[in-house]
Design a protein around this motif. Structure first.
Motif, PDB file in Angstrom:
ATOM      1  N   VAL A 171      30.765  49.595  39.409  1.00 42.45           N
ATOM      2  CA  VAL A 171      31.600  49.404  40.603  1.00 42.45           C
ATOM      3  C   VAL A 171      32.998  48.958  40.206  1.00 42.45           C
ATOM      4  O   VAL A 171      33.983  49.253  40.893  1.00 42.45           O
ATOM      5  CB  VAL A 171      30.938  48.380  41.552  1.00 42.45           C
ATOM      6  CG1 VAL A 171      31.869  47.989  42.679  1.00 42.45           C
ATOM      7  CG2 VAL A 171      29.640  48.953  42.114  1.00 42.45           C
ATOM      8  N   TRP A 172      33.096  48.254  39.090  1.00 43.60           N
ATOM      9  CA  TRP A 172      34.408  47.850  38.567  1.00 43.60           C
ATOM     10  C   TRP A 172      34.991  48.916  37.638  1.00 43.60           C
ATOM     11  O   TRP A 172      36.180  49.224  37.703  1.00 43.60           O
ATOM     12  CB  TRP A 172      34.269  46.532  37.787  1.00 43.60           C
ATOM     13  CG  TRP A 172      34.021  45.348  38.640  1.00 43.60           C
ATOM     14  CD1 TRP A 172      32.805  44.847  39.019  1.00 43.60           C
ATOM     15  CD2 TRP A 172      35.008  44.500  39.238  1.00 43.60           C
ATOM     16  NE1 TRP A 172      32.976  43.753  39.816  1.00 43.60           N
ATOM     17  CE2 TRP A 172      34.316  43.500  39.965  1.00 43.60           C
ATOM     18  CE3 TRP A 172      36.399  44.479  39.227  1.00 43.60           C
ATOM     19  CZ2 TRP A 172      34.968  42.503  40.669  1.00 43.60           C
ATOM     20  CZ3 TRP A 172      37.057  43.484  39.933  1.00 43.60           C
ATOM     21  CH2 TRP A 172      36.351  42.514  40.643  1.00 43.60           C
ATOM     22  N   ALA A 173      34.152  49.464  36.777  1.00 41.32           N
ATOM     23  CA  ALA A 173      34.641  50.366  35.732  1.00 41.32           C
ATOM     24  C   ALA A 173      35.144  51.695  36.288  1.00 41.32           C
ATOM     25  O   ALA A 173      36.188  52.203  35.842  1.00 41.32           O
ATOM     26  CB  ALA A 173      33.542  50.614  34.707  1.00 41.32           C
ATOM     27  N   GLY A 176      37.985  47.421  33.474  1.00 39.93           N
ATOM     28  CA  GLY A 176      37.125  47.184  34.624  1.00 39.93           C
ATOM     29  C   GLY A 176      35.725  46.765  34.208  1.00 39.93           C
ATOM     30  O   GLY A 176      35.130  45.858  34.802  1.00 39.93           O
ATOM     31  N   ALA A 177      35.184  47.411  33.165  1.00 38.47           N
ATOM     32  CA  ALA A 177      33.853  47.047  32.669  1.00 38.47           C
ATOM     33  C   ALA A 177      33.858  45.629  32.113  1.00 38.47           C
ATOM     34  O   ALA A 177      32.884  44.878  32.289  1.00 38.47           O
ATOM     35  CB  ALA A 177      33.406  48.032  31.594  1.00 38.47           C
ATOM     36  N   TRP A 178      34.940  45.241  31.466  1.00 41.66           N
ATOM     37  CA  TRP A 178      35.046  43.881  30.928  1.00 41.66           C
ATOM     38  C   TRP A 178      35.005  42.847  32.050  1.00 41.66           C
ATOM     39  O   TRP A 178      34.337  41.815  31.931  1.00 41.66           O
ATOM     40  CB  TRP A 178      36.328  43.742  30.130  1.00 41.66           C
ATOM     41  CG  TRP A 178      36.579  42.338  29.652  1.00 41.66           C
ATOM     42  CD1 TRP A 178      36.010  41.728  28.574  1.00 41.66           C
ATOM     43  CD2 TRP A 178      37.453  41.380  30.251  1.00 41.66           C
ATOM     44  NE1 TRP A 178      36.479  40.434  28.459  1.00 41.66           N
ATOM     45  CE2 TRP A 178      37.360  40.194  29.474  1.00 41.66           C
ATOM     46  CE3 TRP A 178      38.303  41.405  31.358  1.00 41.66           C
ATOM     47  CZ2 TRP A 178      38.083  39.047  29.787  1.00 41.66           C
ATOM     48  CZ3 TRP A 178      39.026  40.257  31.668  1.00 41.66           C
ATOM     49  CH2 TRP A 178      38.919  39.088  30.888  1.00 41.66           C
ATOM     50  N   ILE A 179      35.691  43.147  33.141  1.00 45.76           N
ATOM     51  CA  ILE A 179      35.667  42.230  34.287  1.00 45.76           C
ATOM     52  C   ILE A 179      34.248  42.112  34.835  1.00 45.76           C
ATOM     53  O   ILE A 179      33.751  41.011  35.095  1.00 45.76           O
ATOM     54  CB  ILE A 179      36.633  42.714  35.383  1.00 45.76           C
ATOM     55  CG1 ILE A 179      38.079  42.656  34.876  1.00 45.76           C
ATOM     56  CG2 ILE A 179      36.475  41.868  36.654  1.00 45.76           C
ATOM     57  CD1 ILE A 179      39.084  43.254  35.850  1.00 45.76           C
ATOM     58  N   TYR A 216      27.020  46.520  26.596  1.00 46.03           N
ATOM     59  CA  TYR A 216      27.103  47.411  27.767  1.00 46.03           C
ATOM     60  C   TYR A 216      27.681  48.759  27.371  1.00 46.03           C
ATOM     61  O   TYR A 216      27.199  49.813  27.808  1.00 46.03           O
ATOM     62  CB  TYR A 216      27.955  46.756  28.852  1.00 46.03           C
ATOM     63  CG  TYR A 216      28.128  47.602  30.085  1.00 46.03           C
ATOM     64  CD1 TYR A 216      27.150  47.623  31.070  1.00 46.03           C
ATOM     65  CD2 TYR A 216      29.269  48.388  30.270  1.00 46.03           C
ATOM     66  CE1 TYR A 216      27.297  48.401  32.213  1.00 46.03           C
ATOM     67  CE2 TYR A 216      29.419  49.164  31.402  1.00 46.03           C
ATOM     68  CZ  TYR A 216      28.433  49.164  32.375  1.00 46.03           C
ATOM     69  OH  TYR A 216      28.577  49.944  33.502  1.00 46.03           O
ATOM     70  N   ALA A 217      28.723  48.734  26.540  1.00 43.17           N
ATOM     71  CA  ALA A 217      29.356  49.975  26.095  1.00 43.17           C
ATOM     72  C   ALA A 217      28.382  50.847  25.306  1.00 43.17           C
ATOM     73  O   ALA A 217      28.366  52.074  25.466  1.00 43.17           O
ATOM     74  CB  ALA A 217      30.590  49.654  25.243  1.00 43.17           C
TER      75      ALA A 217
END
Length: 342
Positions: free
Chosen positions: A58-60, A110-113, A125-126
């Protein structure tokens, strides 16, 4: 004799009543769903919780779309800000124009957030989402087919792509570079999945392998394209980008393997019961439940007080403690026997 070349669609839009369904947007959306689906399966296999990949996506995804569009607009600014061009077209993302480099870079932000909000390490996650991203690219490239864009040099090969005359394009048969990249990305996804199982990749190395493998293919595919692009020392800008990013990815794999071998044992912290969670006894830990039990025990003790009270008086006389007990008799005439017969 004409061979059966790959035809191009006559239009990139299908109208469902008043709603336009654009092939480019459909391919992007489908790719995102596939990436999240595969990423979720890999995340669960590594000990994560179902739904976490979608929550972080949802962020990425929005960050990635913005980053991809920004990269395209910045590197091809002449398409939107030159004389006679309409700058508003820079916002028409459905007409095509997403740079994978910008999409990955800003998507990672975005994924970091999202990972930070969940207490999850971004490299883990990556690694889980890497092959899914490659498959998403493979699907997304078919959006270029719908838009008849990003094809290669003219060819007479039987798998050549027929392009019709239109704005900024000449009718003919060209290399289907979109197809080459789509097939290459599928191969990258399979490579990452295999290598991850074979070598137990961790700490971002599976993602770095995806990046390196994609760049290796993007370099030669980009060299075949004939669409307008900026050149540096005779090479297209994206070729140079692929070379630089490839070297960075390989460097990361080598250094990471030496400094952080193996794989993360825990990829997602488990949720623990809070202080306000109800205990099996019916109250909260150390809270009203214990108090109620004590009160109930006290009430039981009071109810159980015998009828014959035995008061004890302690007196102190020259260091001697003398206990005097007086027992009050009720019904010396055998009231006890009478009470038992009532």
């Amino acid at each position: 004799m004409d061979l059966a070349y790959i035809p191009s669609p006559s239009t990139g839009v299908i109208h469902l009543g008043p709603i336009p369904l654009r092939g480019y947007a459909f391919c992007i959306i489908l790719g995102v769903f596939v990436a999240v689906w595969l990423g979720n399966k890999r995340w669960i296999a590594r000990g994560g919780t179902a739904g976490t990949v979608a929550d972080i996506a949802v962020w990425a995804v929005p960050f990635g779309l913005v980053g991809g569009r920004l990269y395209h607009v910045i590197t091809d600014y002449q398409l939107y800000f030159s004389e006679g061009e309409n700058w508003v077209d820079a916002f028409k993302i459905w007409e095509g124009g997403l740079g994978i480099w910008g999409a990955i870079a800003l998507g990672a932000v975005g994924a970091w957030i999202g990972c930070r909000r969940r207490g999850i390490p971004l490299p883990a996650y990556a690694d889980a989402i890497a092959p899914g991203i490659a498959l998403a690219q493979a699907i997304g490239r078919w959006g270029n087919w719908f838009n008849q864009e990003l094809y290669g040099k003219p060819t007479d090969l039987p798998w050549g792509l027929e392009i019709s005359a239109g704005a900024n394009r000449v009718a003919g048969v060209y290399h289907p570079t979109f197809l080459y990249e789509s097939l290459w990305c599928i191969g990258v996804a399979l490579l990452v999945i295999w290598a991850d199982r074979r070598f137990t990749l961790g700490h971002g190395r599976a993602f770095a392998l995806y990046v390196a493998a994609y760049c290796a293919g993007r370099g030669w595919i980009e060299y075949m394209r004939v669409d307008e692009a900026h050149h540096i020392l005779g090479l297209r800008l994206n070729v140079w980008t692929a070379i630089v990013v490839f070297l960075l990815a390989v460097t990361y794999i080598v250094i990471s393997a030496k400094t952080r071998p193996g794989r993360e044992e825990i990829v997602e912290p488990k949720k623990t019961a809070g202080s306000g969670e109800k205990s099996p006894e019916g109250g909260t830990d150390g809270e009203p439940g214990d108090t109620d039990e004590a009160g109930a025990a006290g009430a039981t003790a009071e109810d159980a007080t015998p009828a014959d009270e035995v008061p004890v008086t302690l007196t102190k006389d020259e260091g001697t403690v003398e206990a005097k007990a007086t027992v009050e008799e009720k019904d010396k005439d055998g009231a006890g026997n009478g009470a038992g017969g009532r």
